[in-house]
Enzyme design. Structure first.
Site, short mmCIF file in Angstrom:
data_model
loop_
_atom_site.label_atom_id
_atom_site.label_comp_id
_atom_site.label_asym_id
_atom_site.label_seq_id
_atom_site.Cartn_x
_atom_site.Cartn_y
_atom_site.Cartn_z
N GLU A 36 -18.17 -48.22 -20.52
CA GLU A 36 -17.41 -46.97 -20.49
C GLU A 36 -16.32 -46.97 -21.54
OE1 GLU A 36 -15.79 -44.62 -16.84
OE2 GLU A 36 -14.26 -46.02 -17.48
N SER A 77 -6.51 -46.96 -14.62
CA SER A 77 -5.26 -46.28 -15.00
C SER A 77 -4.66 -46.89 -16.26
CB SER A 77 -4.25 -46.38 -13.85
OG SER A 77 -3.82 -47.72 -13.70
N SER A 101 -15.43 -39.22 -8.95
CA SER A 101 -15.91 -38.00 -9.60
C SER A 101 -17.30 -37.63 -9.10
CB SER A 101 -15.97 -38.20 -11.12
OG SER A 101 -14.70 -38.52 -11.63
N GLN A 150 -19.18 -43.14 -9.12
CA GLN A 150 -18.63 -44.50 -9.16
C GLN A 150 -17.69 -44.74 -7.99
OE1 GLN A 150 -15.63 -45.58 -12.19
NE2 GLN A 150 -17.04 -47.19 -12.80
N GLY A 151 -17.93 -45.80 -7.22
CA GLY A 151 -17.07 -46.15 -6.08
C GLY A 151 -16.27 -47.40 -6.36
#
Length: 387
Positions: A243, A370, A160, A125-126
């Site tokens: 997600e 975050s 990741s 994932q970017g």
């Protein structure tokens, strides 16, 4: 949502339990990235061959097409069997693939979805950037259109498995003059495209599964845009919704089981005063609180699942589950470290090592948005507070 299981659902649980008993890998996942990659792909392929890959994907795209209740049963039995974390296949299976199903073109679905399920390709994932963190509206990596290609420049961070991935779900700014939440595009990027440089980041836990990614005049076909040019914000919200909604049910079930293990260990382990650790009122209170918190987390997860059943997609409330899961994981890890005393210094790499788990837990409140970003979403979109 009916919290009682029907007869057919109980039979389904027996089927799942029987398959996992035979097929769950007995050996631990290798710590090394390359060997870990091979382990994850082999486990994903075994699930595909057994008909258990993409349990929430529609059958027309090769998935199992399970109902939400059946998905919960699968994850509960998955955790009970001690099956490994999905690892390098997480992005492709849990939100890249579902995003393509929801927003991709037929060509994009036809090419990518089978390869994801069969463990033939890995996705990363970017989204996050050095100057914007998890603030997607603040990203600066940009792309200009040159003929039938996008030309991308910029950088991403905390990606990741970027060093192991074949494809990337990449969010870029395609209209620099648009408002912050507009002018973005969600792009499928081939990680072997010239101009991409990947630098792995070693974490304090010893792992190197996060990376920086740099883009220097990287050319990507315009046909790789998902959902239309400048429509990336809404596509990205779909991605993060997948997600934050159901992607971490297995983790939550494992967390509840881990708290019960700690309670058992506190009863069986003797401290320096000769008494069982559970005799400490402070520790007993902490463990009781954690047991209550994992129960609350389970209730919140079921509520989110009910929301998905009603609307078809997770709402902003999914951020509550994501935030609570990551912070509760840290509290459980801190409690375990406190029970270990100085033996925590006997640190060895591996996800089953308590010290490693504790150190890696800090990354959980950054990954996927975050804790601060999650609180902003909850404040603005759930509570209706002003921005």
């Amino acid at each position: 949502m009916d919290i009682d299981y029907s007869t057919s659902e109980m039979h389904f649980r027996e089927e799942v339990r029987a398959w996992l008993a035979v097929n769950t890998p007995k050996e631990p996942r290798p710590f090394d990235g390359t060997e870990g990659r091979a382990f994850d792909l082999a486990w994903q392929r075994r699930q595909y061959d057994g008909g258990w890959a993409g349990i929430n994907w529609p059958t027309e795209y090769g998935g199992r097409g399970l109902s939400l209740i059946e998905q919960i049963i699968w994850f509960e039995e998955y955790a009970r069997a001690g099956a490994p974390f999905i690892g390098v296949c997480f992005v492709g299976v849990n939100h890249g693939g579902p995003t393509l199903i929801a927003r991709g073109s037929e060509d994009q679905k036809h090419y990518h979805l089978p390869r994801i399920l069969k463990a033939e390709t890995i996705w990363c994932q970017g989204f996050s950037e050095p100057g914007a963190g998890s603030d997607l509206a603040g990203i600066r990596t940009h792309a200009r259109i040159d003929g039938d290609e996008l030309v991308i420049n910029g950088s991403k961070i905390w990606t990741s498995y970027a060093d192991l991935a074949d494809w990337q779900e990449l969010l870029v700014r395609t209209d620099p003059n648009a408002e912050r939440h507009k002018g973005l595009s969600w792009v499928i990027c081939d990680m072997r495209t010239p101009g991409i440089t990947v630098r792995p980041i070693r974490l304090m836990s010893g792992q190197i599964d996060l990376c920086e990614v740099f883009y220097d005049e990287v050319r990507v076909p315009v046909e790789n845009i998902v959902g239309g040019i400048d429509q990336g914000w809404s596509v990205a919200m779909s991605t993060l919704g997948f997600e934050r909604g159901t992607g971490f049910i297995a983790e939550q079930v494992s967390l509840a089981a881990h708290v019960e293990q700690l309670i058992g260990r506190a009863r069986e382990t003797t401290g320096t005063d000769g008494r069982a650790l559970i005799a400490s009122e402070r520790l007993a209170d902490d463990l009781a609180t954690l047991r209550a918190e994992v129960t609350a987390l389970k209730a919140m997860t079921y509520r989110t699942v009910s929301e998905v059943a009603r609307t078809g997609t997770p709402g902003a409330e999914a951020s509550i589950v994501r935030l609570y899961t990551s912070e509760l994981s840290q509290r459980v890890a801190r409690c375990e470290i406190g029970m270990m005393g100085q033996t925590m210094l006997d640190f060895s790499y591996g996800m089953k090592d308590p010290t490693h788990r504790y150190l890696y837990g800090f990354a959980q409140t950054i990954a996927g948005g975050s804790a601060q970003i999650q609180r902003n979403i909850i404040g603005e979109r759930v509570l209706g507070l002003p921005k």
